[in-house]
Design a protein around this motif. Structure first.
Motif, short mmCIF file in Angstrom:
data_model
loop_
_atom_site.label_atom_id
_atom_site.label_comp_id
_atom_site.label_asym_id
_atom_site.label_seq_id
_atom_site.Cartn_x
_atom_site.Cartn_y
_atom_site.Cartn_z
N GLN A 66 0.81 -1.22 0.00
CA GLN A 66 0.00 0.00 0.00
C GLN A 66 0.85 1.27 0.00
N VAL A 67 2.18 1.09 -0.04
CA VAL A 67 3.11 2.22 -0.09
C VAL A 67 3.71 2.30 -1.49
N ALA A 68 3.79 3.50 -2.05
CA ALA A 68 4.39 3.68 -3.38
C ALA A 68 5.82 3.18 -3.36
N PRO A 69 6.28 2.52 -4.46
CA PRO A 69 7.63 1.93 -4.48
C PRO A 69 8.73 2.90 -4.07
N GLU A 70 8.65 4.15 -4.51
CA GLU A 70 9.73 5.10 -4.19
C GLU A 70 9.72 5.55 -2.73
N LYS A 71 8.63 5.27 -1.99
CA LYS A 71 8.53 5.69 -0.59
C LYS A 71 8.72 4.54 0.40
N ARG A 72 8.95 3.36 -0.11
CA ARG A 72 9.12 2.20 0.78
C ARG A 72 10.45 2.23 1.52
N THR A 73 10.42 1.75 2.74
CA THR A 73 11.67 1.62 3.49
C THR A 73 12.44 0.40 2.98
N LYS A 74 13.70 0.27 3.41
CA LYS A 74 14.50 -0.90 3.03
C LYS A 74 13.85 -2.18 3.53
N GLU A 75 13.28 -2.11 4.73
CA GLU A 75 12.64 -3.29 5.30
C GLU A 75 11.42 -3.69 4.47
N GLN A 76 10.63 -2.70 4.04
CA GLN A 76 9.45 -3.01 3.23
C GLN A 76 9.84 -3.57 1.87
N ALA A 77 10.87 -3.02 1.26
CA ALA A 77 11.33 -3.53 -0.03
C ALA A 77 11.81 -4.97 0.10
N ALA A 78 12.53 -5.26 1.20
CA ALA A 78 13.03 -6.62 1.42
C ALA A 78 11.87 -7.57 1.67
#
Length: 786
Positions: A665-677
């Protein structure tokens, strides 16, 4: 000095000279009299002391009293008040007074008079005096019987008492006596006959040597040591949960068997972790500091239990090495020993550098500070699996990189499927359930279930629910050690990617409310078979991946163990309160069914742990690509309505992990490192193109977990920056007003010379076995005699 020889050598040192002196001795002659008749009113207990007179300390006994009289005037009994009083005839003056119900004999009175006449010399307690080697008596009556210097002391004492040594026992009696003494067991008939038949002049010496080298001797000696150091394989407080300590027990056995030098034995236990380049064995020895009672109870106050743990070490160490009961000084100066409260806390400060918490963490490899003790073969397996995992992970990462561009589309599709409800698990309604070994399986579809399902509303409160079973299968009746459940259901037309096994907590079950007769369940293998029309022979539908909701995975029992084909391994969980474990099993290829198709599931429970069988469970299917294991809250599946936002925060909602949903639910460019992982890992888990590589990683990790669980561990001591140590008034851990103290030995026993630096446990251990400490040798000999 080595463990085996220490007692014999110090036995000779501990025997007093035989020649009796005509001079009165305080410890031998006066202290026993005064302890019985005087110290109650004029001794160490200030609460019962009268006339402000103290006779147990020379400096106090020589002080003038308020009326000008002096209790003891050395060399002048006629001027000493105590002599006047004990020889008085006036009932109002005589000591001890009539109301004390104590009297002195004429001989005792004369002994006290002679002692004062000779200078009223006091002596410290005999045990606090330095050990001095006495001269070996000469000119004994039977020199031929002196094989060891100890024999000379014995003969001299016998002569003093007018006794003769008994004749040597017959050989049958000798071997029985010494074998029982050294091993605690009688000799075998063969050993007796061999000893009787031996013509060797040193047969007895050889017998003793053989017994001392026996593991039975080590076991007997170790038993007493382990009792003294309060050894246990469990924690003592609260649930008395197990703790990994048995390698320490084996260390002590080995020490006695191999006749380890006693100073090494002491240093390694108290400070093995502080030794330069400490070996694994020395670290294991330091478990001595960690095998006290500890607690995992949730209401524990950390500071309170750190105080308990430190105090326990002082009391135990004092008893084991010094033979002192120091516990009284935790609250006040000791009344009957020269141990002050400051001494107690100064000794406690030695242990303030031990890494620990008052509230012990939960189960698992991080629960304690431990060291692994792998065998050579296990070490090789560890190295191989580490290399295999590195290779498998590299392959997965490389494959993930190749299709990285597809992740954005996957994210959109996953979110759309979730919003459309396609990730929801579809709970099945079995029409048949039977067991292999006698357990009774009852199916609850529309029928109401008993009201003892254990559920939570997501806010931490507990509820009980009664309603339709919705496919619940309940085991009852006979409770065999192992069991296999076979359950059949018709899923209807569809294409299925996963099977879910949902184990339901129930208040009627023991332990963690999951297993029927154990504190857990162990699912050793899961099989699924499909009959396309319900009549044709069923065809096996193999699984390739197992995932759980992680409510409390038991060490050494990963989910992949439920589909590895090995009946010796299995999946198990020690679930949290209110959480019911859920196992998601991915089919090797999607399973297609019609309205007449039947799926049969076999749950094998063949673990070595008896009765670790499931009490209640439900089966579910997923047609999505792919559904994450449900949260596992039994209330959700029993029909209780729960706030979905709370449920998402708790972990899983409708087949979607909460952290994955939040990241989506977070835009890719605003994700944290933890969310991306998080999204990358879920992409690897669910993307068919990555499945072979992902499975390869999971298999190796599963093997690692099972191997790691099989490697012995032992509690060890790890040093950290020392915590502040204060004297606790009356032992009150909440009172910080007491004086800050540094590590030190009891002041009446001397002082450690550390050159001004803070003393350590290693300094303490070295002092305990030094010539400056008069107690350890005596204590060890007394324990051996006992």
């Amino acid at each position: 000095m080595k463990l085996r020889l220490l007692s014999l050598t110090l036995l000779a040192a501990a025997i007093p000279p035989v020649a009796a002196s005509a001079q009165v001795g305080f410890n031998r002659d006066i202290r026993p009299i005064m302890s019985d008749t005087c110290f109650k009113c004029h001794g160490p207990d200030k609460t019962s002391r009268m006339m402000d007179l103290r006779l147990d300390i020379r400096e106090e006994a020589l002080k003038p009293l308020a009326d000008g009289s002096i209790p003891i005037v050395p060399g002048k009994p006629d001027q000493s008040e105590i002599i006047k009083r004990i020889f008085a005839s006036d009932p109002s003056e005589i000591m001890p007074p009539e109301y004390a119900h104590k009297t002195l004999t004429q001989a005792q009175k004369e002994t006290i008079r002679q002692w004062v006449q000779e200078g009223a010399k006091y002596e410290g307690h005999w045990s606090f005096q330095p050990i001095k080697r006495p001269a070996v008596p000469e000119n004994v009556e039977n020199p031929a019987l002196v094989v060891n210097p100890i024999d000379a002391f014995i003969q001299a004492r016998l002569a003093k008492d007018g006794l003769q040594p008994s004749p040597e026992a017959d050989r049958r009696t000798l071997i029985r006596r010494v074998t029982l003494d050294l091993t605690g067991l009688p000799p075998s008939p063969q050993e007796v006959e061999q000893f009787i038949a031996s013509k060797s002049p040193d047969a007895y010496a050889k017998l003793v040597d053989r017994l001392l080298a026996s593991p039975r001797y080590a076991e007997m000696e170790t038993m007493h040591w382990l009792d003294a150091v309060r050894y246990a394989d469990s924690r003592g407080y609260h649930g008395d949960n197990p703790q990994p300590a048995w390698p320490y027990r084996d260390y002590v056995l080995k020490a006695f068997r191999d006749n380890m030098p006693f100073d090494e034995f002491t240093r390694e236990q108290l400070a093995g972790d502080l030794l330069p380049n400490a070996t694994t064995e020395e670290k294991v020895a330091s478990a001595y500091n960690r095998i006290l009672r500890t607690s995992q109870e949730g209401g524990v106050q950390d500071k309170e239990y750190l105080a308990k743990y430190g105090s326990d070490r002082v009391r135990t160490t004092s008893a084991v090495w010094l033979g002192l009961t120091t516990g009284c000084a935790e609250c006040h100066d000791h009344k009957f020993d020269p141990i002050k409260s400051e001494d107690f806390y100064a000794m406690k400060a030695f242990f303030a550098d031990i890494k620990e918490q008052g509230l012990l963490p939960g189960q698992g490899k991080d629960a304690w500070t431990t060291v692994q003790l792998p065998s050579e073969d296990q070490s090789r397996q560890v190295a191989k699996l580490d290399a295999d995992l590195k290779s498998a992970q590299a392959a997965l990462d490389a494959k993930t990189g190749e299709i990285k561009s597809q992740q954005a589309a996957w994210e959109q599709a996953l979110l759309a499927d979730f919003q459309a409800g396609k990730l929801k698990w579809q709970y099945q309604r079995p029409f048949a359930a039977e067991s292999a070994h006698g357990a009774v399986l009852t199916i609850y579809n529309d029928e109401p279930v008993d009201s003892n399902i254990y559920i939570t509303d997501g806010a931490g409160s507990l509820n009980f629910h009664r309603g339709p079973g919705n496919g619940l299968v309940v085991a009852s009746g006979p409770n065999p050690d192992n069991e296999t459940y076979t359950v059949s259901f018709r899923p209807g037309a569809g294409t299925w990617t996963e099977l879910g096994v949902h184990v339901i907590q129930d208040e009627s079950l023991p332990g963690n409310r999951l297993g029927r007769g154990s504190d857990r369940f162990i699912l050793t293998e899961v099989e699924a078979k499909v009959s396309t029309d319900g009549k044709q022979p069923a065809v096996k539908a193999p699984f390739v991946l197992a995932t759980t909701n992680g409510t409390g995975e038991t060490e050494g029992h990963p989910p992949m163990a439920a589909i590895d084909g090995d009946p010796r391994t299995g999946w198990a969980e020690d679930s949290e309160d209110g959480k019911s474990p859920f196992l998601a099993l991915r089919f090797e290829r999607p399973v297609k069914t019609s309205g007449a198709s039947v799926i049969t599931v076999l749950l094998h429970q063949d673990a070595a742990l008896r009765r670790a069988t499931i009490g209640r469970f439900r089966l579910a299917l997923s047609s999505a690509q792919y559904s994450w294991p449900e949260l596992g809250d039994s209330g959700v599946d029993a029909g209780l309505k729960i706030d979905t936002d709370k449920l998402t925060r708790m972990g899983v909602r409708d087949g979607m992990p909460g952290d994955v949903l939040k990241a989506l639910q977070v835009a890719p460019e605003k994700r944290t490192k933890e969310q991306a992982a998080t999204l990358r890992e879920h992409f690897q888990w669910s993307e068919p193109q990555l499945l072979p590589s992902f499975i390869a990683v999971q298999k190796v990790e599963s093997q690692q977990l099972m191997l790691e669980a099989s490697i012995p561990r032992c509690l060890v001591t790890v040093a950290v920056a020392p915590r502040e140590t204060r004297i606790l008034p009356r032992g009150n851990w909440m009172d910080d007003s007491g004086k800050i103290v540094q590590p030190a030995i009891p002041i009446f026993l001397g002082k450690l010379d550390t050159g001004g630096r803070r003393a350590t446990r290693l300094d303490f251990a070295n002092w305990l076995t030094s010539r400056d400490n008069p107690l350890t040798a005596r204590v060890f000999v007394n324990r051996t005699w006992e």
